[in-house]
Design a protein around this motif. Structure first.
Motif, PDB file in Angstrom:
ATOM      1  N   MET A  52      38.755  51.112  -0.791  1.00  0.00           N
ATOM      2  CA  MET A  52      39.416  49.824  -0.758  1.00  0.00           C
ATOM      3  C   MET A  52      40.791  49.897  -1.448  1.00  0.00           C
ATOM      4  O   MET A  52      41.767  49.360  -0.928  1.00  0.00           O
ATOM      5  N   VAL A  53      40.838  50.539  -2.616  1.00  0.00           N
ATOM      6  CA  VAL A  53      42.089  50.672  -3.356  1.00  0.00           C
ATOM      7  C   VAL A  53      43.080  51.514  -2.552  1.00  0.00           C
ATOM      8  O   VAL A  53      44.270  51.201  -2.491  1.00  0.00           O
ATOM      9  N   ALA A  54      42.598  52.564  -1.911  1.00  0.00           N
ATOM     10  CA  ALA A  54      43.462  53.424  -1.104  1.00  0.00           C
ATOM     11  C   ALA A  54      44.039  52.647   0.074  1.00  0.00           C
ATOM     12  O   ALA A  54      45.217  52.813   0.430  1.00  0.00           O
ATOM     13  N   LEU A  55      43.250  51.799   0.677  1.00  0.00           N
ATOM     14  CA  LEU A  55      43.707  50.987   1.804  1.00  0.00           C
ATOM     15  C   LEU A  55      44.804  50.006   1.368  1.00  0.00           C
ATOM     16  O   LEU A  55      45.815  49.845   2.052  1.00  0.00           O
ATOM     17  N   VAL A  56      44.648  49.379   0.227  1.00  0.00           N
ATOM     18  CA  VAL A  56      45.644  48.458  -0.308  1.00  0.00           C
ATOM     19  C   VAL A  56      46.920  49.230  -0.655  1.00  0.00           C
ATOM     20  O   VAL A  56      48.034  48.771  -0.378  1.00  0.00           O
ATOM     21  N   LEU A  57      46.770  50.406  -1.214  1.00  0.00           N
ATOM     22  CA  LEU A  57      47.916  51.232  -1.576  1.00  0.00           C
ATOM     23  C   LEU A  57      48.698  51.656  -0.326  1.00  0.00           C
ATOM     24  O   LEU A  57      49.936  51.578  -0.300  1.00  0.00           O
ATOM     25  N   VAL A  58      48.011  52.059   0.717  1.00  0.00           N
ATOM     26  CA  VAL A  58      48.656  52.432   1.972  1.00  0.00           C
ATOM     27  C   VAL A  58      49.374  51.227   2.586  1.00  0.00           C
ATOM     28  O   VAL A  58      50.494  51.332   3.073  1.00  0.00           O
ATOM     29  N   ALA A  59      48.753  50.067   2.544  1.00  0.00           N
ATOM     30  CA  ALA A  59      49.360  48.858   3.086  1.00  0.00           C
ATOM     31  C   ALA A  59      50.642  48.517   2.324  1.00  0.00           C
ATOM     32  O   ALA A  59      51.651  48.135   2.925  1.00  0.00           O
ATOM     33  N   LEU A  60      50.622  48.640   1.003  1.00  0.00           N
ATOM     34  CA  LEU A  60      51.815  48.376   0.193  1.00  0.00           C
ATOM     35  C   LEU A  60      52.936  49.363   0.530  1.00  0.00           C
ATOM     36  O   LEU A  60      54.111  48.966   0.621  1.00  0.00           O
ATOM     37  N   VAL A  61      52.609  50.611   0.715  1.00  0.00           N
ATOM     38  CA  VAL A  61      53.615  51.617   1.061  1.00  0.00           C
ATOM     39  C   VAL A  61      54.225  51.302   2.419  1.00  0.00           C
ATOM     40  O   VAL A  61      55.446  51.354   2.598  1.00  0.00           O
ATOM     41  N   VAL A  62      53.393  50.940   3.389  1.00  0.00           N
ATOM     42  CA  VAL A  62      53.884  50.611   4.724  1.00  0.00           C
ATOM     43  C   VAL A  62      54.805  49.389   4.676  1.00  0.00           C
ATOM     44  O   VAL A  62      55.872  49.366   5.298  1.00  0.00           O
ATOM     45  N   VAL A  63      54.429  48.368   3.925  1.00  0.00           N
ATOM     46  CA  VAL A  63      55.253  47.167   3.809  1.00  0.00           C
ATOM     47  C   VAL A  63      56.585  47.510   3.136  1.00  0.00           C
ATOM     48  O   VAL A  63      57.651  47.072   3.594  1.00  0.00           O
ATOM     49  N   ASN A  64      56.557  48.291   2.061  1.00  0.00           N
ATOM     50  CA  ASN A  64      57.794  48.670   1.371  1.00  0.00           C
ATOM     51  C   ASN A  64      58.710  49.486   2.278  1.00  0.00           C
ATOM     52  O   ASN A  64      59.919  49.244   2.321  1.00  0.00           O
ATOM     53  N   VAL A  65      58.161  50.446   2.991  1.00  0.00           N
ATOM     54  CA  VAL A  65      58.972  51.269   3.890  1.00  0.00           C
ATOM     55  C   VAL A  65      59.572  50.410   4.995  1.00  0.00           C
ATOM     56  O   VAL A  65      60.738  50.567   5.364  1.00  0.00           O
ATOM     57  N   THR A  66      58.801  49.472   5.520  1.00  0.00           N
ATOM     58  CA  THR A  66      59.299  48.583   6.570  1.00  0.00           C
ATOM     59  C   THR A  66      60.476  47.763   6.076  1.00  0.00           C
ATOM     60  O   THR A  66      61.510  47.657   6.758  1.00  0.00           O
ATOM     61  N   PHE A  67      60.365  47.190   4.880  1.00  0.00           N
ATOM     62  CA  PHE A  67      61.467  46.400   4.336  1.00  0.00           C
ATOM     63  C   PHE A  67      62.691  47.263   4.034  1.00  0.00           C
ATOM     64  O   PHE A  67      63.827  46.841   4.251  1.00  0.00           O
TER      65      PHE A  67
END
Length: 147
Positions: free
Chosen positions: A1-16
């Protein structure tokens, strides 16, 4: 679960970050296009080539009705060079690092100097080592004069 949230945060940051880069690049291109062609889109568009390595910008400009010329801004050597394809000479001038003249003013100055030299016996520049690579290549086959 923590890994999934971490990946989602990285994807959002890279997108921005990529979106911000695209917007700033698009804005810079728009500003450059406006400064070359004019705010209202009138006038003939100018061609520009920029060399980061040489720290220079090269513009293709008109020289009379059917002629063209090249203007090179060499930011590392603080020189501006001009070569008309209708004449067998190059012209250079030194510029102040805090006050680079505009393309229209430079073109007018060089063309006036070129017309003055039509019958003159001016002495060409003997030491080309002061010229940057871009101006040296532009003026390689013709004499170079101070404007």
């Amino acid at each position: 679960m923590v890994a999934l949230v971490l990946v989602a945060l990285v994807v959002v940051n890279v997108t921005f970050l990529l979106l911000g880069l695209h917007l700033s690049e698009s804005h810079a291109e728009t500003v450059l296009r406006m400064s070359i062609q004019g705010l209202d889109g009138e006038g003939s568009p100018q061609k520009l080539a920029v060399s980061r390595r040489e720290r220079s910008g090269t513009f293709a400009v008109r020289d009379g009705l059917n002629g063209s010329a090249a203007v090179v801004y060499d930011y590392s050597k603080l020189l501006v060079g001009y070569r008309s394809w209708r004449h067998r000479a190059c012209y250079i001038t030194r510029v102040d690092k805090d006050n680079f003249p505009g393309l229209d003013a430079v073109t007018e100055t060089f063309q006036r100097r070129q017309d003055e030299d039509a019958g003159d016996k001016a002495v060409p520049l003997a030491d080309r080592s002061i010229l940057g690579t871009t101006i040296n290549i532009l003026c390689s086959a013709v004499p170079v004069f101070w404007a």
